[in-house]
Design a protein around this motif. Sequence first.
Motif, PDB file in Angstrom:
ATOM      1  N   SER A   1       0.791  -1.230   0.000  1.00 24.44           N
ATOM      2  CA  SER A   1       0.000   0.000   0.000  1.00 24.44           C
ATOM      3  C   SER A   1       0.826   1.285   0.000  1.00 24.44           C
ATOM      4  CB  SER A   1      -0.935   0.022   1.221  1.00 24.44           C
ATOM      5  OG  SER A   1      -0.176   0.057   2.426  1.00 24.44           O
ATOM      6  N   GLN A   2       2.102   1.235   0.429  1.00 28.32           N
ATOM      7  CA  GLN A   2       2.902   2.448   0.446  1.00 28.32           C
ATOM      8  C   GLN A   2       4.397   2.136   0.390  1.00 28.32           C
ATOM      9  OE1 GLN A   2       1.914   3.525   4.888  1.00 28.32           O
ATOM     10  NE2 GLN A   2       3.768   4.662   4.346  1.00 28.32           N
ATOM     11  N   HIS A   3       5.184   3.185   0.119  1.00 30.61           N
ATOM     12  CA  HIS A   3       6.639   3.027   0.043  1.00 30.61           C
ATOM     13  C   HIS A   3       7.252   3.192   1.431  1.00 30.61           C
ATOM     14  CE1 HIS A   3      10.812   3.555  -1.140  1.00 30.61           C
ATOM     15  NE2 HIS A   3      10.836   4.680  -0.419  1.00 30.61           N
ATOM     16  N   PHE A   4       8.246   2.365   1.727  1.00 36.05           N
ATOM     17  CA  PHE A   4       8.974   2.481   2.988  1.00 36.05           C
ATOM     18  C   PHE A   4      10.454   2.682   2.697  1.00 36.05           C
ATOM     19  CE2 PHE A   4       5.164   0.157   4.238  1.00 36.05           C
ATOM     20  CZ  PHE A   4       4.783   0.855   5.382  1.00 36.05           C
ATOM     21  N   ASP A   5      11.072   3.545   3.506  1.00 34.36           N
ATOM     22  CA  ASP A   5      12.501   3.813   3.353  1.00 34.36           C
ATOM     23  C   ASP A   5      13.365   2.817   4.098  1.00 34.36           C
ATOM     24  OD1 ASP A   5      12.476   6.565   1.909  1.00 34.36           O
ATOM     25  OD2 ASP A   5      11.033   6.778   3.553  1.00 34.36           O
ATOM     26  N   LEU A   6      12.739   2.069   5.013  1.00 40.89           N
ATOM     27  CA  LEU A   6      13.457   1.056   5.788  1.00 40.89           C
ATOM     28  C   LEU A   6      12.437   0.114   6.410  1.00 40.89           C
ATOM     29  CD1 LEU A   6      16.003  -0.096   7.292  1.00 40.89           C
ATOM     30  CD2 LEU A   6      15.602   1.650   9.047  1.00 40.89           C
ATOM     31  N   CYS A   7      12.834  -1.148   6.572  1.00 43.20           N
ATOM     32  CA  CYS A   7      11.974  -2.118   7.260  1.00 43.20           C
ATOM     33  C   CYS A   7      12.788  -2.788   8.361  1.00 43.20           C
ATOM     34  CB  CYS A   7      11.455  -3.162   6.269  1.00 43.20           C
ATOM     35  SG  CYS A   7      10.520  -4.504   7.051  1.00 43.20           S
ATOM     36  N   LEU A   8      12.221  -2.842   9.561  1.00 40.19           N
ATOM     37  CA  LEU A   8      12.801  -3.590  10.678  1.00 40.19           C
ATOM     38  C   LEU A   8      11.849  -4.731  11.001  1.00 40.19           C
ATOM     39  CD1 LEU A   8      13.723  -0.582  13.036  1.00 40.19           C
ATOM     40  CD2 LEU A   8      15.266  -1.806  11.496  1.00 40.19           C
ATOM     41  N   THR A   9      12.336  -5.964  10.930  1.00 36.86           N
ATOM     42  CA  THR A   9      11.442  -7.099  11.169  1.00 36.86           C
ATOM     43  C   THR A   9      12.016  -8.093  12.169  1.00 36.86           C
ATOM     44  OG1 THR A   9      10.244  -8.950  10.137  1.00 36.86           O
ATOM     45  CG2 THR A   9      12.368  -8.359   9.160  1.00 36.86           C
ATOM     46  N   ASP A  10      11.156  -8.572  13.038  1.00 34.93           N
ATOM     47  CA  ASP A  10      11.542  -9.643  13.952  1.00 34.93           C
ATOM     48  C   ASP A  10      11.676 -10.941  13.151  1.00 34.93           C
ATOM     49  OD1 ASP A  10      12.145 -10.952  16.286  1.00 34.93           O
ATOM     50  OD2 ASP A  10      10.058 -11.181  16.926  1.00 34.93           O
ATOM     51  N   MET A  11      12.458 -11.865  13.675  1.00 32.42           N
ATOM     52  CA  MET A  11      12.623 -13.146  12.993  1.00 32.42           C
ATOM     53  C   MET A  11      11.381 -14.009  13.156  1.00 32.42           C
ATOM     54  SD  MET A  11      14.334 -15.112  11.125  1.00 32.42           S
ATOM     55  CE  MET A  11      14.143 -16.828  10.667  1.00 32.42           C
ATOM     56  N   ARG A  12      10.860 -14.060  14.365  1.00 32.40           N
ATOM     57  CA  ARG A  12       9.725 -14.941  14.651  1.00 32.40           C
ATOM     58  C   ARG A  12       8.417 -14.150  14.666  1.00 32.40           C
ATOM     59  NH1 ARG A  12      11.423 -19.868  16.371  1.00 32.40           N
ATOM     60  NH2 ARG A  12      13.587 -20.054  17.088  1.00 32.40           N
ATOM     61  N   LEU A  13       7.495 -14.545  13.810  1.00 33.28           N
ATOM     62  CA  LEU A  13       6.187 -13.913  13.743  1.00 33.28           C
ATOM     63  C   LEU A  13       5.115 -14.981  13.887  1.00 33.28           C
ATOM     64  CD1 LEU A  13       6.959 -11.556  10.720  1.00 33.28           C
ATOM     65  CD2 LEU A  13       6.747 -10.868  13.118  1.00 33.28           C
ATOM     66  N   PRO A  14       3.912 -14.614  14.338  1.00 30.67           N
ATOM     67  CA  PRO A  14       2.872 -15.626  14.583  1.00 30.67           C
ATOM     68  C   PRO A  14       2.509 -16.451  13.351  1.00 30.67           C
ATOM     69  CG  PRO A  14       2.261 -13.513  15.563  1.00 30.67           C
ATOM     70  CD  PRO A  14       3.468 -13.264  14.728  1.00 30.67           C
ATOM     71  N   ASP A  15       2.585 -15.859  12.163  1.00 32.57           N
ATOM     72  CA  ASP A  15       2.154 -16.576  10.955  1.00 32.57           C
ATOM     73  C   ASP A  15       3.294 -16.761   9.943  1.00 32.57           C
ATOM     74  OD1 ASP A  15       2.341 -13.874  10.519  1.00 32.57           O
ATOM     75  OD2 ASP A  15       0.604 -13.742   9.194  1.00 32.57           O
ATOM     76  N   GLY A  16       4.526 -16.718  10.424  1.00 27.03           N
ATOM     77  CA  GLY A  16       5.649 -16.927   9.511  1.00 27.03           C
ATOM     78  C   GLY A  16       6.951 -16.475  10.149  1.00 27.03           C
ATOM     79  N   ASP A  17       7.925 -16.138   9.318  1.00 29.52           N
ATOM     80  CA  ASP A  17       9.197 -15.649   9.866  1.00 29.52           C
ATOM     81  C   ASP A  17       9.695 -14.464   9.051  1.00 29.52           C
ATOM     82  OD1 ASP A  17      10.873 -16.553   7.616  1.00 29.52           O
ATOM     83  OD2 ASP A  17      10.493 -18.571   8.370  1.00 29.52           O
TER      84      ASP A  17
END
Length: 447
Positions: free
Chosen positions: A45-61
Amino acid sequence: MTQPTVLIIDDEPDILELLELTLGRMSLQTRSASTLREAMTLLQSQHFDLCLTDMRLPDGDGMSIVRHIQQHFTSTPVAMITAYGSLDTAINALKAGAFDFLTKPVDLTRLRELVSTALRLNTAQADADPRDRDPILGISPPIERLRNQISKLARSQAPLYISGESGSGKELVARRIHALSPRAEQAFVPVNCGAIPSELMESEFFGHRKGSFSGAVADKPGLFQAANHGTLFLDEVADLPMAMQVKLLRAIQEKAIRAVGSQREEAVDVRLLCATHKDLANEVAQGRFRQDLFYRINVIELQVPPLRARREDLPLLVQSILGRLAERANQPVPEVTEAGMERLLNYRFPGNVRELENALERAFTLCEGQQIDAHDLWLSACPSASQDDAPDFSQIDHLEDYLDNIERQAITQALEETRWNKTAAAKRLGLTFRSLRYRLKKLGLDD
């Protein structure tokens, strides 16, 4: 000016709140997602200049996020947040294309540094030298592939291992990666690991405190401190003694160093690039290089092609080298005759671009007039790619010395082409290992 926007993906409310507050104080906009599905929707839906993501997520990684962004949003750097001690996970994320990683509990100073570096990324590559100022010259397929790889790898903070034969241009590649990276405004610190005496190595790398040993009359920062926020290039890393390999591994893992004589560790933010002409995997197998250190510095390998694999680049390289020599000497640029160029094109160049530079400098100095002919190029007959180039027997003063020189060049070429694997070199030369060892000793090559 539009504020940069960061996508934060984590299912722990406390972590989300901490990251949002910290980035908000940096005048950044944030959007948050607690699941893989929510994150994918936001990315569409939009542009991001950076993404920070955890390794473990409830529905994936988080690895799915890394791969998705690498495929569909290549201008968006993504950093992985992993549990403390999960280095294998972090390394896999870097190999998959992650910009960098953070460990929990999140160090806020480290977070701010990572975010600032990531947001400089696109600006750095947009402001980089245009193609006509690219120091890596060539139009051959191997060089075009190398150029594309450099552009991609400059966007990462992953440790990089640059492999290639002596004289092929590994430091030039490292400098280009630095110039295209968000660290371009900071220091690039090259180090020849084989040139530092082992007893001074720890002090040179990590610095020392006044009085820590005899002769330490003042505090002295080390190479890591000099490269802080920039790039540290360790050339001939295979020459590091085992004791120093242990200390280097700790510095890489902890992102901190301790100066000789100091009681506390000092955080450092360094992009590490390493290179050697040796086969590091073979060095590990022979017990001369630590496997865990090899694993850490060889997150991504970049191979620099030898000159003989890119012969179509020779005319461009020759023109550039002679241009530099002529400018330095304030003289006209000499022309290479057709016979001279043919001589160059038929030579194998075991010393690669460095050998080409040396040969042209000799020819530039000694040639008569404004032409460099075949006889001005003092190239050995042994490593020639052509069988038509016969040795000039009129130049032989002593047959034994001449034959020894031919043998030395053939053995050196075989060793360089097999990355100094003596068993493979002996096989290539049609010798037994014992016979090769005898010849190495006789010719003074057994160091």
